[in-house]
Design an enzyme around this catalytic site. Structure first.
Site, mmCIF file in Angstrom:
data_model
loop_
_atom_site.group_PDB
_atom_site.id
_atom_site.type_symbol
_atom_site.label_atom_id
_atom_site.label_comp_id
_atom_site.label_asym_id
_atom_site.label_seq_id
_atom_site.Cartn_x
_atom_site.Cartn_y
_atom_site.Cartn_z
ATOM 1 N N GLY A 14 -25.291 -15.340 4.241
ATOM 2 C CA GLY A 14 -26.457 -14.539 3.872
ATOM 3 C C GLY A 14 -26.018 -13.408 2.954
ATOM 4 N N PHE A 15 -26.820 -12.345 2.909
ATOM 5 C CA PHE A 15 -26.490 -11.203 2.036
ATOM 6 C C PHE A 15 -25.103 -10.643 2.358
ATOM 7 C CE2 PHE A 15 -31.159 -10.905 1.813
ATOM 8 C CZ PHE A 15 -31.325 -10.783 0.451
ATOM 9 N N VAL A 80 -21.730 -23.072 13.903
ATOM 10 C CA VAL A 80 -20.675 -22.452 14.716
ATOM 11 C C VAL A 80 -21.192 -22.297 16.137
ATOM 12 C CG1 VAL A 80 -19.352 -20.347 15.095
ATOM 13 C CG2 VAL A 80 -19.539 -21.310 12.795
ATOM 14 N N GLU A 171 -46.626 -8.217 4.998
ATOM 15 C CA GLU A 171 -46.494 -9.067 3.805
ATOM 16 C C GLU A 171 -47.068 -10.456 4.080
ATOM 17 O OE1 GLU A 171 -42.306 -8.745 2.701
ATOM 18 O OE2 GLU A 171 -42.825 -7.111 1.340
ATOM 19 N N ASP A 301 -27.266 -8.043 9.787
ATOM 20 C CA ASP A 301 -28.224 -8.070 10.898
ATOM 21 C C ASP A 301 -27.578 -8.340 12.254
ATOM 22 O OD1 ASP A 301 -30.279 -7.617 9.169
ATOM 23 O OD2 ASP A 301 -31.359 -9.476 9.571
HETATM 24 C C1 LIG Z 1 -39.217 -12.780 6.839
HETATM 25 C C2 LIG Z 1 -38.236 -11.669 6.483
HETATM 26 C C3 LIG Z 1 -38.546 -10.787 5.449
HETATM 27 C C4 LIG Z 1 -37.647 -9.771 5.094
HETATM 28 N N1 LIG Z 1 -37.967 -8.928 4.060
HETATM 29 C C5 LIG Z 1 -37.051 -8.001 3.667
HETATM 30 C C6 LIG Z 1 -37.310 -7.165 2.542
HETATM 31 O O1 LIG Z 1 -38.366 -7.246 1.919
HETATM 32 N N2 LIG Z 1 -36.333 -6.275 2.169
HETATM 33 C C7 LIG Z 1 -35.143 -6.192 2.833
HETATM 34 O O2 LIG Z 1 -34.272 -5.394 2.447
HETATM 35 N N3 LIG Z 1 -34.893 -6.961 3.904
HETATM 36 C C8 LIG Z 1 -35.805 -7.858 4.332
HETATM 37 N N4 LIG Z 1 -35.535 -8.648 5.410
HETATM 38 C C9 LIG Z 1 -34.268 -8.452 6.128
HETATM 39 C C10 LIG Z 1 -33.125 -9.137 5.401
HETATM 40 O O3 LIG Z 1 -33.503 -10.426 4.973
HETATM 41 C C11 LIG Z 1 -31.942 -9.199 6.335
HETATM 42 O O4 LIG Z 1 -31.603 -7.865 6.694
HETATM 43 C C12 LIG Z 1 -30.741 -9.865 5.687
HETATM 44 O O5 LIG Z 1 -31.039 -11.215 5.351
HETATM 45 C C13 LIG Z 1 -29.549 -9.827 6.626
HETATM 46 O O6 LIG Z 1 -28.480 -10.424 5.975
HETATM 47 P P1 LIG Z 1 -27.322 -11.092 6.820
HETATM 48 O O7 LIG Z 1 -26.331 -11.585 5.823
HETATM 49 O O8 LIG Z 1 -26.868 -10.177 7.887
HETATM 50 O O9 LIG Z 1 -27.996 -12.323 7.556
HETATM 51 P P2 LIG Z 1 -28.784 -13.587 6.948
HETATM 52 O O10 LIG Z 1 -29.291 -13.328 5.592
HETATM 53 O O11 LIG Z 1 -29.754 -13.958 8.007
HETATM 54 O O12 LIG Z 1 -27.653 -14.683 6.882
HETATM 55 C C14 LIG Z 1 -27.069 -15.219 8.026
HETATM 56 C C15 LIG Z 1 -26.481 -16.569 7.692
HETATM 57 O O13 LIG Z 1 -25.768 -17.027 8.835
HETATM 58 C C16 LIG Z 1 -25.985 -18.402 9.014
HETATM 59 N N5 LIG Z 1 -25.817 -18.701 10.440
HETATM 60 C C17 LIG Z 1 -26.468 -18.132 11.482
HETATM 61 N N6 LIG Z 1 -26.041 -18.661 12.634
HETATM 62 C C18 LIG Z 1 -25.107 -19.580 12.314
HETATM 63 C C19 LIG Z 1 -24.312 -20.490 13.089
HETATM 64 N N7 LIG Z 1 -24.399 -20.557 14.419
HETATM 65 N N8 LIG Z 1 -23.438 -21.285 12.449
HETATM 66 C C20 LIG Z 1 -23.333 -21.243 11.092
HETATM 67 N N9 LIG Z 1 -24.085 -20.432 10.332
HETATM 68 C C21 LIG Z 1 -24.948 -19.614 10.935
HETATM 69 C C22 LIG Z 1 -27.421 -18.620 8.516
HETATM 70 O O14 LIG Z 1 -27.608 -19.952 8.090
HETATM 71 C C23 LIG Z 1 -27.509 -17.623 7.358
HETATM 72 O O15 LIG Z 1 -27.191 -18.231 6.129
HETATM 73 C C24 LIG Z 1 -36.435 -9.654 5.788
HETATM 74 C C25 LIG Z 1 -36.125 -10.537 6.837
HETATM 75 C C26 LIG Z 1 -37.017 -11.547 7.177
HETATM 76 C C27 LIG Z 1 -36.682 -12.497 8.308
#
Ligand SMILES: Cc1cc2nc3c(=O)[nH]c(=O)nc-3n(C[C@H](O)[C@H](O)[C@H](O)COP(=O)(O)OP(=O)(O)OC[C@H]3O[C@@H](n4cnc5c(N)ncnc54)[C@H](O)[C@@H]3O)c2cc1C
Length: 429
Positions: A14-15, A80, A171, A301
């Site tokens: 993710g991000f 995982v 939204e 997150d």
């Molecule tokens: C509907 C929605 C709208 C949002 N709108 C906004 C917005 O407008 N502005 C903003 O700033 N933020 C927004 N957010 C929040 C933002 O998207 C998150 O804070 C951000 O995506 C977190 O990034 P991350 O890399 O921690 O996790 P994620 O982007 O969730 O990435 C996690 C990754 O881990 C992988 N993963 C998870 N579990 C496993 C596993 N067991 N095995 C292998 N892979 C796994 C997933 O496939 C995913 O690719 C929104 C969130 C949602 C749900």
């Protein structure tokens, strides 16, 4: 550029994961990036995927494509199931184990149904491309059903309930209301748009909690103008296949309850045995490591990350992305035997889209407020710039422009047959 020797195992593209892996790849560090999907998804636009405003390729990009030119990054598609923080290793559902000098857990969040009966089984969360496809297929299933048999409106066929009035709920409510009231009549002759009922429920007392008072008023006013029924101070008691019961005793007939009502850390965190805090997330130290577990980083997150004043930062894309880049700096410092530094978050503000020509934005740490068409334009610009790669940025701008002008929604396609097919008598509870 001087290369740094070492290898890192990372869960989640993710991000946070992509930000971290890119910065490590720049220094030639070996990275094994495991993600269940094998693609990076842009969660902030999932509600637009669900309402056919954009297509999958506008918001999801293969991780192998992102890292095609980064020789030191190996992408593994796998779920995982176990993480061992002491061994810096993870094990996938097919039994493969990957270990490294450092372990990065950036597996994001999943919905939190807070034990609400029926919610996990019947509600529609919005955390993945699959979730968005499922919701779009259900919405299209309802519209097709009403087209065939208008009497189904009495069974709640045009009632959509959204749980949670935060940014995601607002939204989604704006987009669903626009789709059902303004887009559907282009597709279905004689469509009863006046029978559409989009209901937002929240236990709190405002919409867009976390934004300013002005934004609460603007967002609520705009949603109401768009016909959205906002019910505050009320939660969800239970969810059934064809109804939802609220805590004030009201029962609404509905076959689509969208869950925007809370989140918790990915199951990878629970499976790692790491100590957790609020939301099942790991309370990381200011340098993003886990106290007592050297070489283990939890990001985005999946973590409770503090700013310099000790406030826990919200679950936002910008926090995740910046934490990923910062963790890479500290991993490089570990590998080079240098001291780590504390994470500094650059707050660029918050924004939410409410509907056509209407958004709210609070820019920068000082939260300079704008709303209406200017905020709408700012929202589009900021989100386009955050997308991965030039193809996606241009693609999203073109798609939005087309949609704004035509409302033809070429992405209004069913690809989840189970969600599309509705059993109108399956509401036993
Ligand atoms: C509907 C929605 C709208 C949002 N709108 C906004 C917005 O407008 N502005 C903003 O700033 N933020 C927004 N957010 C929040 C933002 O998207 C998150 O804070 C951000 O995506 C977190 O990034 P991350 O890399 O921690 O996790 P994620 O982007 O969730 O990435 C996690 C990754 O881990 C992988 N993963 C998870 N579990 C496993 C596993 N067991 N095995 C292998 N892979 C796994 C997933 O496939 C995913 O690719 C929104 C969130 C949602 C749900």
């Amino acid at each position: 550029m001087a290369h740094v020797s070492g290898n890192v195992v990372m869960v989640g593209g993710g991000f946070a994961g992509v930000g971290c892996a890119k910065a490590l790849a720049d220094k030639g560090v070996e990275v094994t990036l495991v993600d269940r999907n094998g693609y990076h998804q842009f969660q902030p636009l999932l509600y637009q995927l669900a309402t056919a405003q954009v297509g999958v390729s506008d918001i999801a990009r293969p991780l192998r494509g992102i890292f095609a030119r980064a020789d030191s990054v190996r992408v593994v598609t796998g779920e995982v199931e176990k993480a061992d923080p002491a061994a810096h290793s993870v094990t996938t559902s097919d039994g493969e184990t990957f270990a490294g000098d450092a372990l990065v857990l950036a597996a994001g969040a999943r919905p939190n149904f807070f034990g609400t009966p029926g919610a996990e089984e019947h509600a529609f969360p919005l955390y993945s491309v699959a979730d968005a496809n499922r919701l779009r297929s259900r919405l299209l299933g309802l519209l097709d059903a009403v087209d065939r048999d208008p009497s189904l409106v009495d069974k709640g066929a045009l009632t959509v309930v959204i749980v949670g009035a935060g940014a995601t709920g607002v939204e989604t409510a704006g987009a669903v209301s626009e789709h059902l009231r303004q887009v559907a009549p282009h597709f279905y002759k004689g469509f009863p748009a006046d029978k559409v009922d989009v209901v937002v429920v929240d236990r709190g007392s405002v919409v867009l909690n976390g934004f300013s008072d002005k934004a609460h008023v603007f967002a609520a006013g705009r949603l109401r103008k768009d016909g959205v029924d906002i019910r505050l101070g009320v939660g969800v008691e239970s969810v059934g296949a064809g109804h939802v019961t609220l805590t004030d005793g009201t029962e609404l007939s509905s076959h689509v309850v969208i869950w925007a009502g809370g989140e918790q850390a990915s199951s990878v965190i629970a499976a790692s045995g790491l100590p957790t805090g609020r939301g099942g997330r790991v309370d990381v130290a200011r340098d993003l490591t886990v106290p007592g577990f050297p070489g283990v980083y939890v990001l985005g997150d999946a973590a409770n990350i503090q700013d310099a004043d000790g406030n826990v930062l919200p679950q936002l894309g910008s926090v995740a992305q910046q934490s990923g880049r910062w963790a890479a700096r500290n991993i490089l410092a570990d590998l080079e035997g240098k001291p780590r530094s504390d994470f500094e978050y650059h707050d660029k503000g918050i924004m939410a889209m409410i509907g056509r020509n209407a958004a709210v934005a609070e820019m920068g740490k000082g939260r300079h407020e704008i709303d209406g068409p200017f905020a709408f334009a700012a929202w589009l610009g900021v989100h386009a710039s955050l997308l991965e790669g030039t193809r996606q940025k241009l693609g999203a701008l073109l798609t939005w422009g087309w949609d704004y002008a035509s409302r033809k929604r070429p992405q209004a396609l069913v690809d989840d047959a189970d969600a599309y097919a509705i059993d109108w008598d399956d509401d036993h509870e």
